[in-house]
Design a protein around this motif. Structure first.
Motif, PDB file in Angstrom:
ATOM      1  N   GLY A 138       0.823  -1.206   0.000  1.00 19.88           N
ATOM      2  CA  GLY A 138       0.000   0.000   0.000  1.00 19.88           C
ATOM      3  C   GLY A 138       0.857   1.256   0.000  1.00 19.88           C
ATOM      4  O   GLY A 138       0.563   2.226  -0.711  1.00 19.88           O
ATOM      5  N   GLN A 139       1.924   1.254   0.800  1.00 15.47           N
ATOM      6  CA  GLN A 139       2.823   2.406   0.845  1.00 15.47           C
ATOM      7  C   GLN A 139       3.526   2.596  -0.504  1.00 15.47           C
ATOM      8  O   GLN A 139       3.642   3.720  -0.994  1.00 15.47           O
ATOM      9  N   LEU A 140       3.981   1.507  -1.117  1.00 17.93           N
ATOM     10  CA  LEU A 140       4.617   1.599  -2.444  1.00 17.93           C
ATOM     11  C   LEU A 140       3.639   2.136  -3.486  1.00 17.93           C
ATOM     12  O   LEU A 140       4.011   2.949  -4.342  1.00 17.93           O
ATOM     13  N   LEU A 141       2.395   1.696  -3.407  1.00 15.78           N
ATOM     14  CA  LEU A 141       1.374   2.163  -4.334  1.00 15.78           C
ATOM     15  C   LEU A 141       1.136   3.661  -4.170  1.00 15.78           C
ATOM     16  O   LEU A 141       1.022   4.404  -5.161  1.00 15.78           O
ATOM     17  N   LYS A 142       1.064   4.132  -2.911  1.00 16.01           N
ATOM     18  CA  LYS A 142       0.882   5.563  -2.662  1.00 16.01           C
ATOM     19  C   LYS A 142       2.057   6.370  -3.223  1.00 16.01           C
ATOM     20  O   LYS A 142       1.860   7.431  -3.829  1.00 16.01           O
TER      21      LYS A 142
END
Length: 129
Positions: free
Chosen positions: A25-29
Motif C-alpha cells: 500500500g505504501q509503495l502504491l501511494k
C-alpha cells in the motif's frame, strides 16, 4: 504457502499478510504521487523542453523548417503582393511551396549559401572602412 494447522500459525500468517499489504500500500501511494507529480502541466512542459533541447537534430529540423516556411512566405508576398489575379496568386502559392521545399530538404546547402552571402557583405563593409 504451507498448510496452517494451528491458530498460532494462522495468526502469524495473517500478520505477515497484513505487513505485506501495508508495504504494498505504501509503495502504491508513492508511485501514485510520482505519477501525479509527473503529469502536472508545468512538469510536462519542463520535460518537453528538456527533450527538445537535448536533441540537436530536432532543433536543427525546427530551425530549417521555420526558415523554409518564412522564405516561402516572403517569396510569395514579394511576388504576388496584395493585388493580383487568381493565376498570379496560384503561381505565387506554387512558388512558395517550392521555395519552402528547397529550404527544408537542403538545409545544409542553404546554410552554406547564406554564410557565403553574409561573408561577402562583411568583406565589402571591411573594404569600405
Amino acid at each position: 504457502m504451507q498448510n496452517i494447522s494451528s491458530s498460532r500459525e494462522l495468526k502469524d500468517a495473517i500478520r505477515q499478510l497484513e505487513e505485506k499489504q501495508a508495504v504494498n500500500g505504501q509503495l502504491l501511494k508513492e508511485q501514485f504521487l510520482i505519477i501525479v507529480e509527473s503529469i502536472k502541466p508545468v512538469n510536462l512542459i519542463r520535460s518537453t523542453i528538456k527533450d527538445v533541447t537535448s536533441s540537436p537534430d530536432l532543433i536543427s529540423n525546427i530551425l530549417s523548417t521555420t526558415l523554409g516556411l518564412t522564405a516561402g512566405y516572403l517569396t510569395n508576398k514579394t511576388l504576388v503582393r496584395s493585388t493580383g489575379g487568381a493565376l498570379k496568386k496560384l503561381l505565387g502559392t506554387v512558388l512558395q511551396f517550392g521555395v519552402t521545399s528547397v529550404f527544408v530538404r537542403n538545409p545544409d546547402a542553404v546554410k552554406s549559401i547564406g554564410q557565403s552571402i553574409i561573408q561577402r557583405f562583411l568583406s565589402k563593409k571591411a573594404d569600405m572602412a
